[in-house]
Write a protein that holds these residues in place. Sequence first.
Motif, PDB file in Angstrom:
ATOM      1  N   ARG A  99      -1.312 -17.151  -1.289  1.00  0.00           N
ATOM      2  CA  ARG A  99      -0.299 -18.363  -1.596  1.00  0.00           C
ATOM      3  C   ARG A  99       0.819 -17.919  -0.710  1.00  0.00           C
ATOM      4  NH1 ARG A  99       2.817 -18.523  -5.459  1.00  0.00           N
ATOM      5  NH2 ARG A  99       3.031 -16.010  -6.498  1.00  0.00           N
ATOM      6  N   TRP A 100       1.004 -18.331   0.263  1.00  0.00           N
ATOM      7  CA  TRP A 100       2.115 -18.574   1.612  1.00  0.00           C
ATOM      8  C   TRP A 100       3.006 -19.259   0.839  1.00  0.00           C
ATOM      9  CZ3 TRP A 100       3.050 -15.764   4.701  1.00  0.00           C
ATOM     10  CH2 TRP A 100       2.259 -14.483   5.137  1.00  0.00           C
ATOM     11  N   THR A 101       4.403 -18.585   0.267  1.00  0.00           N
ATOM     12  CA  THR A 101       5.616 -19.055  -0.024  1.00  0.00           C
ATOM     13  C   THR A 101       6.751 -19.411   0.800  1.00  0.00           C
ATOM     14  OG1 THR A 101       6.704 -17.311  -0.250  1.00  0.00           O
ATOM     15  CG2 THR A 101       5.296 -18.145  -2.051  1.00  0.00           C
ATOM     16  N   LEU A 102       7.678 -20.666   1.313  1.00  0.00           N
ATOM     17  CA  LEU A 102       8.507 -20.802   2.230  1.00  0.00           C
ATOM     18  C   LEU A 102       9.690 -18.895   2.029  1.00  0.00           C
ATOM     19  CD1 LEU A 102       9.280 -24.564   1.868  1.00  0.00           C
ATOM     20  CD2 LEU A 102       8.306 -23.064   3.160  1.00  0.00           C
ATOM     21  N   ALA A 103       9.490 -18.648   1.388  1.00  0.00           N
ATOM     22  CA  ALA A 103      10.593 -17.707   0.739  1.00  0.00           C
ATOM     23  C   ALA A 103       9.819 -15.833   1.719  1.00  0.00           C
ATOM     24  CB  ALA A 103      10.300 -17.311  -0.160  1.00  0.00           C
ATOM     25  N   ARG A 104       8.280 -16.084   1.208  1.00  0.00           N
ATOM     26  CA  ARG A 104       7.575 -15.457   2.026  1.00  0.00           C
ATOM     27  C   ARG A 104       7.080 -15.419   3.728  1.00  0.00           C
ATOM     28  NH1 ARG A 104       1.770 -14.982  -1.394  1.00  0.00           N
ATOM     29  NH2 ARG A 104       3.032 -13.675  -3.691  1.00  0.00           N
ATOM     30  N   VAL A 105       6.754 -17.116   4.171  1.00  0.00           N
ATOM     31  CA  VAL A 105       7.294 -17.133   6.007  1.00  0.00           C
ATOM     32  C   VAL A 105       7.962 -16.937   6.433  1.00  0.00           C
ATOM     33  CG1 VAL A 105       6.746 -19.531   7.410  1.00  0.00           C
ATOM     34  CG2 VAL A 105       5.226 -19.169   5.080  1.00  0.00           C
ATOM     35  N   LYS A 106       9.351 -17.320   5.874  1.00  0.00           N
ATOM     36  CA  LYS A 106      10.882 -17.079   5.675  1.00  0.00           C
ATOM     37  C   LYS A 106      10.805 -15.224   6.644  1.00  0.00           C
ATOM     38  CE  LYS A 106      15.573 -16.243   4.452  1.00  0.00           C
ATOM     39  NZ  LYS A 106      15.915 -15.207   4.184  1.00  0.00           N
ATOM     40  N   THR A 107      10.411 -14.342   5.567  1.00  0.00           N
ATOM     41  CA  THR A 107      10.375 -12.733   5.607  1.00  0.00           C
ATOM     42  C   THR A 107       9.408 -12.375   6.495  1.00  0.00           C
ATOM     43  OG1 THR A 107      10.351 -12.649   2.887  1.00  0.00           O
ATOM     44  CG2 THR A 107       9.724 -10.669   4.054  1.00  0.00           C
ATOM     45  N   LEU A 108       8.072 -13.182   7.162  1.00  0.00           N
ATOM     46  CA  LEU A 108       7.514 -12.577   8.133  1.00  0.00           C
ATOM     47  C   LEU A 108       8.170 -13.508   9.444  1.00  0.00           C
ATOM     48  CD1 LEU A 108       4.456 -11.738   9.197  1.00  0.00           C
ATOM     49  CD2 LEU A 108       4.014 -14.373   8.680  1.00  0.00           C
ATOM     50  N   VAL A 109       8.688 -14.058   9.344  1.00  0.00           N
ATOM     51  CA  VAL A 109       9.716 -15.149  10.765  1.00  0.00           C
ATOM     52  C   VAL A 109      10.983 -13.360  10.979  1.00  0.00           C
ATOM     53  CG1 VAL A 109      11.247 -16.075  11.774  1.00  0.00           C
ATOM     54  CG2 VAL A 109       8.823 -16.773  10.794  1.00  0.00           C
ATOM     55  N   GLY A 110      11.015 -13.352  10.049  1.00  0.00           N
ATOM     56  CA  GLY A 110      12.333 -11.946   9.943  1.00  0.00           C
ATOM     57  C   GLY A 110      11.473 -10.466  10.300  1.00  0.00           C
TER      58      GLY A 110
END
Length: 179
Positions: A99-110
């Motif tokens: 599952r991609w959650t917004l929090a995970r995508v945010k972490t990935l971008v960081g």
Amino acid sequence: MRYAQGRGLTDAERAARERIRLQAVERFESGEKNREIAAALRVSERSVERWWRAWRERGELGVRSKGSPGRPRLGLDQIARLERELERGPLAHGWADQRWTLARVKTLVGRLFHVSYTVEGTWRLLKRQGWSWQQPARRAIERDDAAVEVWKKETWPRVRASRRRSGPGWSLRMKPGSR
């Protein structure tokens, strides 16, 4: 300065305001007083004072527009890389499920670009790139239907707050027949 519904300025509005500031610069150079400039350009004296200070300290560049404050922080090549990484899936990046959650995508971008986004900013970034909110088509294989039923019957009634009846001390007055 605040704008209605937080919309900010369009590029045309930003250019129009920059033209006004540049007209003020011409008047500074000709020696006009702040009050006269404010009246002629139909702006506040406080704005003219601020522009004069910026012009005095940095010249004409001080009153030029600095561009949209909401411009994307990731370049096109970075966005393309982000999309490739998202397509690899969350498992490839260390998460336990798919599952991609917004929090995970945010972490990935960081992690990838050392750029900090808010969760809302992450959603706007994904939406701009054509990504959409998704819901699984099927239930997870790991789902335990028996445990879900037990939770619904035993835990949920205790968790759910009971509804208060209107009584003395309540400010809401209702007709007795409407209860």
